[in-house]
Design an enzyme around this catalytic site. Structure first.
Site, mmCIF file in Angstrom:
data_model
loop_
_atom_site.group_PDB
_atom_site.id
_atom_site.type_symbol
_atom_site.label_atom_id
_atom_site.label_comp_id
_atom_site.label_asym_id
_atom_site.label_seq_id
_atom_site.Cartn_x
_atom_site.Cartn_y
_atom_site.Cartn_z
ATOM 1 N N HIS A 70 -3.225 -12.234 9.837
ATOM 2 C CA HIS A 70 -2.790 -10.849 9.730
ATOM 3 C C HIS A 70 -2.752 -10.247 11.131
ATOM 4 O O HIS A 70 -3.582 -10.559 11.976
ATOM 5 C CB HIS A 70 -3.730 -10.039 8.828
ATOM 6 C CG HIS A 70 -3.348 -8.580 8.791
ATOM 7 N ND1 HIS A 70 -2.084 -8.173 8.449
ATOM 8 C CD2 HIS A 70 -4.045 -7.456 9.090
ATOM 9 C CE1 HIS A 70 -2.018 -6.855 8.528
ATOM 10 N NE2 HIS A 70 -3.195 -6.391 8.917
ATOM 11 N N CYS A 97 -3.639 -4.526 3.454
ATOM 12 C CA CYS A 97 -2.599 -5.392 4.007
ATOM 13 C C CYS A 97 -2.568 -6.787 3.405
ATOM 14 O O CYS A 97 -1.815 -7.634 3.867
ATOM 15 C CB CYS A 97 -2.754 -5.485 5.525
ATOM 16 S SG CYS A 97 -2.594 -3.886 6.335
ATOM 17 N N ARG A 129 -13.152 1.673 15.749
ATOM 18 C CA ARG A 129 -13.651 0.382 16.237
ATOM 19 C C ARG A 129 -14.352 -0.429 15.151
ATOM 20 O O ARG A 129 -14.481 -1.643 15.259
ATOM 21 C CB ARG A 129 -14.560 0.590 17.447
ATOM 22 C CG ARG A 129 -13.778 1.079 18.666
ATOM 23 C CD ARG A 129 -14.597 0.989 19.926
ATOM 24 N NE ARG A 129 -15.067 -0.360 20.234
ATOM 25 C CZ ARG A 129 -14.319 -1.293 20.817
ATOM 26 N NH1 ARG A 129 -13.073 -1.061 21.131
ATOM 27 N NH2 ARG A 129 -14.832 -2.472 21.077
ATOM 28 N N GLU A 177 0.842 -1.191 0.000
ATOM 29 C CA GLU A 177 0.000 0.000 0.000
ATOM 30 C C GLU A 177 0.879 1.243 0.000
ATOM 31 O O GLU A 177 0.405 2.354 0.103
ATOM 32 C CB GLU A 177 -0.981 -0.004 1.175
ATOM 33 C CG GLU A 177 -0.317 0.021 2.534
ATOM 34 C CD GLU A 177 -0.555 1.326 3.278
ATOM 35 O OE1 GLU A 177 -1.713 1.667 3.493
ATOM 36 O OE2 GLU A 177 0.441 1.984 3.618
#
Lengths: 341, 388, 137
Positions: free
Chosen positions: A234, A113, A199, A81
C-alpha cells in the site's frame, strides 16, 4: 485446481493537480511536501465520476481481457471508502452496468485503503469453495482530504478490478491477513472528511501491519523475499512502502514497477490493486509477486501470486497514467464539489 | 369540403408583459379578433386554443375552458390543442378542419403563452418538454443544443457558415423593426450576432428566439358566412400536418425536417401551388438554422443552398420571397403557443394590404410554417387573397 | 426546484442507460436503440430479440453547450453529440474526458459509464452513458 486472477482492469481519471498548486493556496513550501511525501501530483476525478463509475470502468476493462460471459459472475464486491451512497450498494450499480445481474451476490466493503483486497479474498474463498464460478473484486476510490490538511496533497482517485476464478492467468498461491484495532485514520458517520493520527499512522499502524502481514505470508508459504520478482505495498505516499521494503530487505527495483503514488497520489482502496495491475502489465509467465495492502483502523492483507500464463491484451495502467490534464486549484475544488452552490 | 376564410384577426404586443396574465393576453387578442370582423361574438360556435406549457409555466391546465371564460364565450365547446411549439398552428388546423368539414359556420383559433411568470431556467425546462425527455433531455440536451447539432451538421455537409446563420437574424430584426407588435423592434448587425454570447456552439444568443408573452387569435368562417361578414376574406387554400421521430438523433438525416417537407407538400398540393408561387412566408425560425432548414424543406431553395441564398438577400422584404416579414420568432418574439396563430395574423395583414411599413407588395399567395420541437411536428398552411 | 425524476422513471431505463441494451431484428438484421419491441421494417415477420450494443461509434454532430440544462452547471462548457453506433442506431450523449478543441465530426468514440445527474444532495444519483474519444494505447 488453482484459483486466482483470470482478468484485471484498472482506471485512473485523467485530471491531475500538482503539489505546487495546492501548496500555493495554503502558503506552504511545495518542496516540503514533495520531499516529505514523495508525491509530485495526484489524480482528480471528473465532475461526472465517483467510486461507482471508476469501479465500472475497471470491471469493464477486466472483462475486456477475457471472453467471460458476465452472467457467470456470481459475486460482485466493491471496496471503497468513498461509496457514493452511505446506504445502497455500489456493487449493484457495477453488476448492472456489466450485465452480471440478477443471479449473483453483492455487498460493499469498507476498510479504509484495504477494502479492495478484502474483496479479493472473499471472491477467492467463494470460488475455491465452488459457491460461485467467477467473482469480481474491485477497489475504487475518489478519496477526499479536508482543504488545507496534509491529506489534500495525496488523496486521489482510481481503482482496479480483479476477476477471480479457476484456471487463472495469475494464481493466488496464498493469502493471509494481520488485523488489530488501531485508530490511525477514521471518518465518523455523517462527516465529510476523515481525520488521522498524523505521525501515529506510521509505526503502530502502517509499518506494524504491512511488515507483520508480509512476514506472516513468507512464514506460511515458506518463501523468502528472494523468491519474488515484484513486490507491491500500500502506498499512502512515496516514502512508506520503500521504507517498509527496506526493513524487509526488499530491493527497491522490485517495488518501483508497482509504485504509482508519485504520479497519481494515494488512490486508497485502489492503491494496492492499481500497483498490482501495473506489475501484471509487465510481468511474464513464471513471475512471482508479493502484494500487501494496508487499511487504517487497521489491517493488512498479504498475497503470494504467480503468473501462470502469458498476459495478453490488458488495458495498461500506463495508458491512464500518461493521459492527463492539469487542473488549477479553482477547477479542482469544482471537481471535488467543495464549492457551496 | 367547405371553403374556409380568415375573417377576423387579433394579436397582442409580443414581449414581457409583467402586468398581464395568460387570461388577460388571450382575452385581448380574442377581443381584437372579434372587433376586427365586427361580429357580436355570439356567432362563434367553437374555440380551439393552442398553448404548449401552461401547466409548467403558470400551473394552469384546462386552458380550453379558461379561454372560453376569458373571451366571454361560454357555453360553446372549447378545446386546448398541444403540439409543442406548433400548438398554435395545430389549433388553426383543427379549427380549419372543423369548418371545412361542415361542423361549424364560424370558430375561433387562438394561441397563447405566458412565459415570464417563471424564472428563465424553469421556462427552458418547460420548453425541454418538446424534446425527448428520456433520450435527449436526460443526457443534457437543451433546445438550443438540439438545433446546434443540426447547424453543425449542416455546416459540415453543405458548407453553411455562421455568418450565413447570422444573416437570418439580421434580416428578421430588420423586418421586426418595422412591426409595432414585435418584441425586439430594432436592427442588429452581423457583427452583433457573431459577437453575442455563445449558447450552444455554433449558435449564439442572437441566433435564438426569445422568451415571450403574447397571444393571437383568428376567426374562421365558411364561404357563405365569410362573404356576408368580411370585405376582404383571406382564404385558407391548403392545410398540411406531419410528424417525425421525437428525438432528433432517430432521423436518417438530421438536416432535413421531414415533417416540414411532408406538411409543406400536402398543404401546397391541396392549394394547387408550387413553392415558386409563394410570395410571402412566415416560417418557424426558433433558431437561425431553423429558418435555413425551413426554406430548404419547403422547396424554396435546394437542400444545402439555404445559407448562400440567405446571404444573397433572396428572402429579404420584397425580394423574390419575403420570409418572416413580422420579424419571425427571432425579432417578433416566440410566445410558443401563440406563434402559429400569429403567423396567420401576419399573413392576413399582408393579404389585406394592412401591414403598414413592412407591407409586402403584390402578395397573392402566402404560407405559414410552424414547427414543434426539433421537427417532430409541423403544420403548414397556404393562404390567398380575393375571390378564390 | 429542478424537475424531480421519480424512481420508476429512472429505474426502468437502467438496462439501456447502463449498458446500451437494445434490440435486434433477426429477420432483417436491423438494430434498435432505444429498443423497439417490434421491427418497423418487417412488422409481423420481424423476430426481435434483446441485443447489447458494443458501445462504439463515431460522432455524427456535436455542439459545445454554454447555457446548460438544469443540473449540468458544473460541466459547462460541455460537449453534447449525436453518436452513430457501429450497429447503426444514433443516440444523444455527452462527450467526456476531452476538450472541445479535440472533437470533430466522424471522430471514433466509445461508451463510458458516468454520473449524468442527481436528485439533489440526498436523492438518487442518475448514472448512464457518455462517450469518450478512443484512447490510443
Amino acid at each position: 485446481m488453482s484459483v486466482g486472477i483470470v482478468g484485471y482492469g484498472a482506471y485512473v481519471p485523467r485530471y491531475r493537480i500538482k503539489v505546487e498548486e495546492i501548496a500555493a493556496i495554503w502558503g506552504k513550501n511545495p518542496e516540503d511536501y514533495k520531499k516529505g511525501l514523495k508525491v509530485a501530483e495526484k489524480s482528480v476525478p471528473g465532475v461526472d465520476e465517483d467510486a461507482a463509475t471508476i469501479a465500472v470502468q475497471c470491471a469493464r476493462n477486466a472483462l475486456d481481457m477475457t471472453g467471460i460471459d458476465p452472467q457467470n459472475i456470481g459475486a460482485v464486491y466493491v471496496g471503497s471508502e468513498s461509496h457514493p451512497y452511505a446506504v445502497k450498494p455500489t456493487g449493484t450499480i457495477v453488476a448492472e452496468a456489466i450485465n452480471a445481474t440478477p443471479e449473483l451476490t453483492s455487498a460493499d466493503y469498507e476498510f479504509a485503503c484495504k477494502a479492495g483486497t478484502a474483496a479479493m479474498q472473499v471472491c477467492m474463498a467463494l470460488v475455491k469453495s465452488d459457491m460461485i464460478e467467477y467473482g469480481l473484486a474491485v477497489g475504487a476510490d475518489t478519496s477526499q482530504g479536508r482543504p488545507g490538511d496534509a491529506l489534500e496533497y495525496t488523496a486521489a482517485a482510481g481503482g482496479a478490478a480483479f476477476l477471480i476464478g479457476k484456471d487463472p492467468l495469475v494464481e493466488i498461491e496464498h493469502t493471509c491477513s494481520f488485523t488489530t484495532d488501531t485508530p490511525d485514520f477514521w471518518r465518523r458517520e455523517g462527516q465529510e472528511y476523515p481525520r488521522h493520527g498524523a505521525r501515529f499512522t506510521g509505526e503502530p499502524a502502517y509499518f506494524r501491519h504491512v511488515i507483520s502481514a508480509t512476514k506472516l505470508l513468507l512464514d506460511k508459504t515458506g518463501t523468502s523475499i528472494n523468491d519474488y520478482d515484484f513486490v507491491v505495498f500500500h502506498q499512502p505516499n512515496g516514502k512508506f512502502p520503500l521504507k517498509a521494503g527496506k526493513r524487509l530487505g526488499i530491493p527497491p527495483e522490485k517495488m518501483l514497477p508497482g509504485l504509482l503514488v508519485n504520479k497519481i497520489g494515494n488512490t486508497y482502496s485502489g492503491a494496492t490493486p492499481l500497483g498490482l495491475a501495473a506489475i501484471l502489465d509487465q510481468a511474464e509467465k513464471g513471475d512471482r509477486i508479493l502484494a500487501t495492502s494496508f487499511g487504517s483502523g487497521a489491517g493488512s492483507d498479504s498475497f503470494a501470486l504467480k503468473v501462470l500464463k502469458k498476459i495478453e491484451n490488458p488495458h495498461p495502467v500506463k495508458k491512464y497514467i500518461e493521459n492527463k490534464k492539469y487542473l488549477n486549484y479553482g477547477e479542482y475544488v469544482k471537481h471535488r464539489r467543495k464549492i457551496k452552490m | 369540403m367547405e371553403k374556409v376564410a380568415i375573417i377576423g384577426i387579433g394579436q397582442t404586443k409580443f414581449g414581457e408583459h409583467w402586468k398581464y396574465s395568460l387570461r388577460d393576453l388571450m382575452a385581448e387578442a380574442g377581443k381584437k379578433a372579434v372587433d376586427d370582423c365586427g361580429i357580436a361574438g355570439k356567432e362563434i360556435q367553437a374555440i380551439y386554443g393552442g398553448t404548449m406549457s401552461a401547466g409548467r409555466m403558470i400551473g394552469q391546465e384546462h386552458i380550453g375552458a379558461l379561454i372560453a371564460d376569458a373571451m366571454g364565450l361560454t357555453p360553446i365547446p372549447s378545446t386546448r390543442v398541444e403540439n409543442a411549439c406548433a400548438s398554435g398552428g395545430t389549433a388553426l388546423r383543427e379549427a380549419y378542419l372543423a369548418v371545412s368539414g361542415g361542423h361549424y359556420d364560424m370558430v375561433v383559433a387562438g394561441g397563447v403563452e405566458k412565459m415570464t411568470d417563471v424564472y428563465t431556467d424553469q421556462a427552458s425546462l418547460a420548453l425541454g418538454g418538446a424534446a425527448d425527455q428520456e433520450w435527449e433531455v436526460f443526457f443534457g440536451a437543451t433546445f438550443p443544443s438540439l438545433y446546434a447539432l443540426i447547424a453543425k451538421r449542416h455546416m459540415y455537409e453543405y458548407g453553411t457558415t455562421e455568418e450565413q446563420l447570422a444573416r437570418v437574424a439580421v434580416k428578421n430584426h430588420h423586418n421586426g423593426a418595422l412591426n409595432p407588435l414585435a418584441q425586439f423592434p430594432f436592427e442588429v448587425s452581423i457583427e452583433q450576432v457573431m459577437e453575442s454570447p455563445k449558447v450552444a456552439e455554433p449558435l449564439k444568443l442572437l441566433d435564438c428566439s426569445p422568451i415571450t408573452d403574447g397571444a393571437a387569435a383568428v376567426i374562421l368562417a365558411n364561404e357563405e358566412t365569410a362573404k356576408k361578414i368580411a370585405d376582404t376574406p383571406v382564404w385558407i387554400n391548403g392545410s398540411g400536418q406531419a410528424s417525425d421521430t421525437l428525438a432528433l438523433h432517430d432521423r436518417t438525416n438530421i438536416c432535413t425536417l421531414n415533417a416540414s417537407v411532408v406538411a409543406g407538400k400536402k398543404a401546397m398540393k391541396q392549394a394547387g401551388v408550387t413553392p415558386k408561387q409563394i410570395d410571402l412566408a412566415e416560417v418557424h425560425d426558433c433558431f437561425t438554422i431553423a429558418e435555413i432548414c425551413a426554406i430548404e424543406d419547403l422547396g424554396f431553395v435546394k437542400k444545402g443552398e439555404g445559407g448562400k441564398s440567405m446571404e444573397d438577400g433572396m428572402f429579404d422584404l420584397n425580394s423574390s420571397i419575403s420570409i418572416n416579414p413580422s420579424g419571425g420568432l427571432k425579432a417578433c418574439g416566440h410566445p410558443v403557443g401563440a406563434t402559429g396563430v400569429k403567423q396567420a395574423v401576419e399573413i392576413a395583414e399582408h393579404l389585406r394590404g394592412e401591414a403598414g411599413k413592412r407591407q409586402v407588395e403584390n402578395v397573392e399567395i402566402a404560407l405559414t410554417h410552424n414547427v414543434g420541437g426539433s421537427g417532430a411536428s409541423c403544420v403548414v398552411h397556404v393562404f390567398s387573397r380575393g375571390g378564390n | 426546484m429542478p424537475h424531480r425524476k421519480s424512481l420508476g422513471l429512472v429505474w426502468r431505463r437502467i438496462p439501456q442507460r447502463y449498458r446500451l441494451m437494445g434490440t435486434k431484428c433477426f429477420t432483417c438484421g436491423s438494430h434498435f436503440f432505444p429498443p423497439r419491441p417490434w421491427c418497423p421494417k418487417c412488422r409481423r415477420k420481424g423476430k426481435i430479440e434483446k441485443h447489447k450494443m458494443k458501445g462504439r461509434g463515431k460522432i455524427h454532430s456535436y455542439t459545445i453547450v454554454n447555457v446548460p440544462q438544469q443540473g449540468f452547471d458544473l460541466e459547462v462548457p460541455y460537449i453534447l453529440a449525436i453518436i452513430e453506433l457501429l450497429e447503426g442506431p444514433k443516440l444523444t450523449a455527452e462527450i467526456t474526458n476531452t476538450e472541445p478543441e479535440h472533437v470533430s465530426i466522424g471522430m471514433p468514440v466509445k461508451m463510458v459509464f458516468r454520473k449524468i445527474s442527481e436528485d439533489g444532495d440526498s436523492g438518487i444519483i442518475h448514472y448512464g452513458y457518455k462517450f469518450e474519444p478512443e484512447l490510443k494505447e
